[in-house]
Design an enzyme around this catalytic site. Structure first.
Site, mmCIF file in Angstrom:
data_model
loop_
_atom_site.group_PDB
_atom_site.id
_atom_site.type_symbol
_atom_site.label_atom_id
_atom_site.label_comp_id
_atom_site.label_asym_id
_atom_site.label_seq_id
_atom_site.Cartn_x
_atom_site.Cartn_y
_atom_site.Cartn_z
ATOM 1 N N ASP A 11 0.753 -2.855 -2.964
ATOM 2 C CA ASP A 11 0.246 -2.313 -1.700
ATOM 3 C C ASP A 11 1.388 -2.277 -0.693
ATOM 4 O O ASP A 11 2.388 -2.991 -0.849
ATOM 5 C CB ASP A 11 -0.901 -3.160 -1.142
ATOM 6 C CG ASP A 11 -1.522 -2.528 0.105
ATOM 7 O OD1 ASP A 11 -1.994 -1.379 0.012
ATOM 8 O OD2 ASP A 11 -1.499 -3.146 1.180
ATOM 9 N N SER A 12 1.216 -1.462 0.335
ATOM 10 C CA SER A 12 2.216 -1.433 1.401
ATOM 11 C C SER A 12 2.284 -2.790 2.104
ATOM 12 O O SER A 12 3.292 -3.098 2.735
ATOM 13 C CB SER A 12 1.860 -0.335 2.410
ATOM 14 O OG SER A 12 0.560 -0.569 2.919
ATOM 15 N N CYS A 74 -3.306 0.928 -2.959
ATOM 16 C CA CYS A 74 -3.041 1.405 -1.602
ATOM 17 C C CYS A 74 -3.415 2.886 -1.592
ATOM 18 O O CYS A 74 -2.901 3.671 -2.403
ATOM 19 C CB CYS A 74 -1.554 1.236 -1.281
ATOM 20 S SG CYS A 74 -1.029 1.969 0.269
ATOM 21 N N GLU A 159 -3.939 -6.127 11.106
ATOM 22 C CA GLU A 159 -2.639 -6.775 10.881
ATOM 23 C C GLU A 159 -2.308 -7.757 12.006
ATOM 24 O O GLU A 159 -1.649 -8.764 11.770
ATOM 25 C CB GLU A 159 -1.531 -5.724 10.761
ATOM 26 C CG GLU A 159 -1.751 -4.809 9.576
ATOM 27 C CD GLU A 159 -0.743 -4.996 8.460
ATOM 28 O OE1 GLU A 159 0.424 -5.218 8.773
ATOM 29 O OE2 GLU A 159 -1.143 -4.908 7.282
ATOM 30 N N CYS A 193 -9.424 2.790 2.756
ATOM 31 C CA CYS A 193 -8.192 2.079 3.111
ATOM 32 C C CYS A 193 -8.453 0.626 2.748
ATOM 33 O O CYS A 193 -9.514 0.078 3.082
ATOM 34 C CB CYS A 193 -7.892 2.217 4.600
ATOM 35 S SG CYS A 193 -6.541 1.120 5.134
ATOM 36 N N HIS A 195 -7.408 -2.055 3.822
ATOM 37 C CA HIS A 195 -7.547 -3.020 4.920
ATOM 38 C C HIS A 195 -8.982 -3.090 5.451
ATOM 39 O O HIS A 195 -9.404 -4.122 5.956
ATOM 40 C CB HIS A 195 -6.668 -2.600 6.109
ATOM 41 C CG HIS A 195 -5.240 -3.013 6.003
ATOM 42 N ND1 HIS A 195 -4.423 -2.578 5.002
ATOM 43 C CD2 HIS A 195 -4.490 -3.828 6.793
ATOM 44 C CE1 HIS A 195 -3.215 -3.100 5.185
ATOM 45 N NE2 HIS A 195 -3.238 -3.860 6.253
HETATM 46 N N1 DGL Z 1 -3.101 -0.238 2.458
HETATM 47 C C1 DGL Z 1 -2.996 1.075 3.044
HETATM 48 C C2 DGL Z 1 -4.068 2.012 2.478
HETATM 49 O O1 DGL Z 1 -4.927 1.621 1.697
HETATM 50 C C3 DGL Z 1 -3.086 1.047 4.542
HETATM 51 C C4 DGL Z 1 -1.977 0.333 5.248
HETATM 52 C C5 DGL Z 1 -0.767 1.193 5.582
HETATM 53 O O2 DGL Z 1 -0.872 2.147 6.357
HETATM 54 O O3 DGL Z 1 0.287 0.858 5.056
HETATM 55 O O4 DGL Z 1 -4.053 3.170 2.821
#
Ligand code: DGL
Length: 278
Positions: A11-12, A74, A159, A193, A195
């Site tokens: 993931d990012s 992600c 975050e 997403c 998050h």
């Molecule tokens: N984890 C990313 C997603 O599922 C969102 C966070 C980011 O923008 O890096 O899109």
């Protein structure tokens, strides 16, 4: 992790931990390596080229760690990098390895949840602008009406640890009002997403009754189990000692603190410098 051939979970940043949590619960027997590219997150507003470059660097790192299979947990990376990695990069760098994303398995099933046929998809600016969910859902459910909305304030709220605050209520309500004003017949909302599951209680609080809010973790985990059953050649390469390790490209203390919230258990991450690893 000597002689380990783990499943890579990418993931990012922290968000993929919500998906990993479901995967580890359903398939605890496998070894796993998680990498959060926190040093370069968020990916949500970045260009196709940048997301592809960053994601590919991380995928190559997973391959060096011995992973035969990598899951891009992600949505932004799945939307902006997966296709190029599968079609152009893998045949060149690692034809016997596999990289999978989270969009297709979600699109395959989400249409079966709606009775009105109207689905709301909430994601980052990058995921929504890519149109990936609209395209993929229509492949499986051609009649579905897909209403997408970018919620750029939600990832920063999460975050920065503000997702339980009163300030978060304002931004949750604002985006949901926008979505339901545009399409009042929506009965299924996908959190596209990784998050967003942290905001699920607030999201439910501001929705009228009868709207189903869907997080991806369990869907992706179920789809991975199915994939491993169908692809015995990949499954045979994976080591199965229930080991997990966590890496981040940024501060490990920060990562460990956030991971407790996203993953639901205490972890101790290690720092990785991608250039040095490459
Ligand atoms: N984890 C990313 C997603 O599922 C969102 C966070 C980011 O923008 O890096 O899109």
């Amino acid at each position: 992790m000597d002689a380990a051939h783990p499943i890579g979970i990418f993931d990012s940043g922290y968000g993929g931990l919500t998906v990993f949590k479901s995967i580890a619960a359903l398939l605890p027997q496998y070894d796993y390596v998680y990498l959060g590219d926190n040093g370069r997150a968020p990916y949500g507003n970045r260009s196709f080229e940048t997301v592809h470059q960053y994601t590919l660097e991380c995928v190559e790192w997973f391959f060096k760690m011995g992973c035969p299979l990598v899951i891009l947990a992600c949505n932004t990376a799945s939307a902006k990098a997966l296709r190029t990695i599968q079609q152009a990069d893998l045949p060149r760098i690692a034809p016997d390895r596999r990289v999978l994303g989270v969009i297709r398995p979600t699109a395959e099933i989400i249409g079966s949840y709606t009775k009105t046929g109207a689905i709301g998809v909430l994601g980052t600016k990058g995921t929504i602008a890519s149109g990936s969910y609209d395209i993929e859902i229509h492949k499986f459910f051609p009649e579905a009406r897909v209403h997408q909305l970018a919620c750029p304030m939600w990832v920063p709220l999460i975050e920065y640890g503000e997702y339980k605050s009163a300030g978060a209520d304002f931004f949750v309500q604002q985006y949901l009002d926008q979505l339901l004003t545009a399409a009042p017949d929506i009965d299924t909302i996908l959190l596209a997403c990784t998050h967003y599951p942290l905001l699920i209680d607030k999201i439910k609080k501001y929705l009228p009754p009868g709207i189903n809010v869907v997080a991806q973790g369990d869907i992706v985990a179920g789809s991975l189990a199915d994939y491993l059953q169908r692809h015995t050649e990949i499954d045979a390469k994976l080591t199965k000692q229930g080991r997990m390790s966590f890496y981040t490209t940024d501060d490990t203390t920060d990562f460990d603190n956030h991971a407790t919230v996203f993953f639901g258990q205490k972890i101790a991450s290690q720092f990785v410098h991608l250039d040095a690893a490459g």
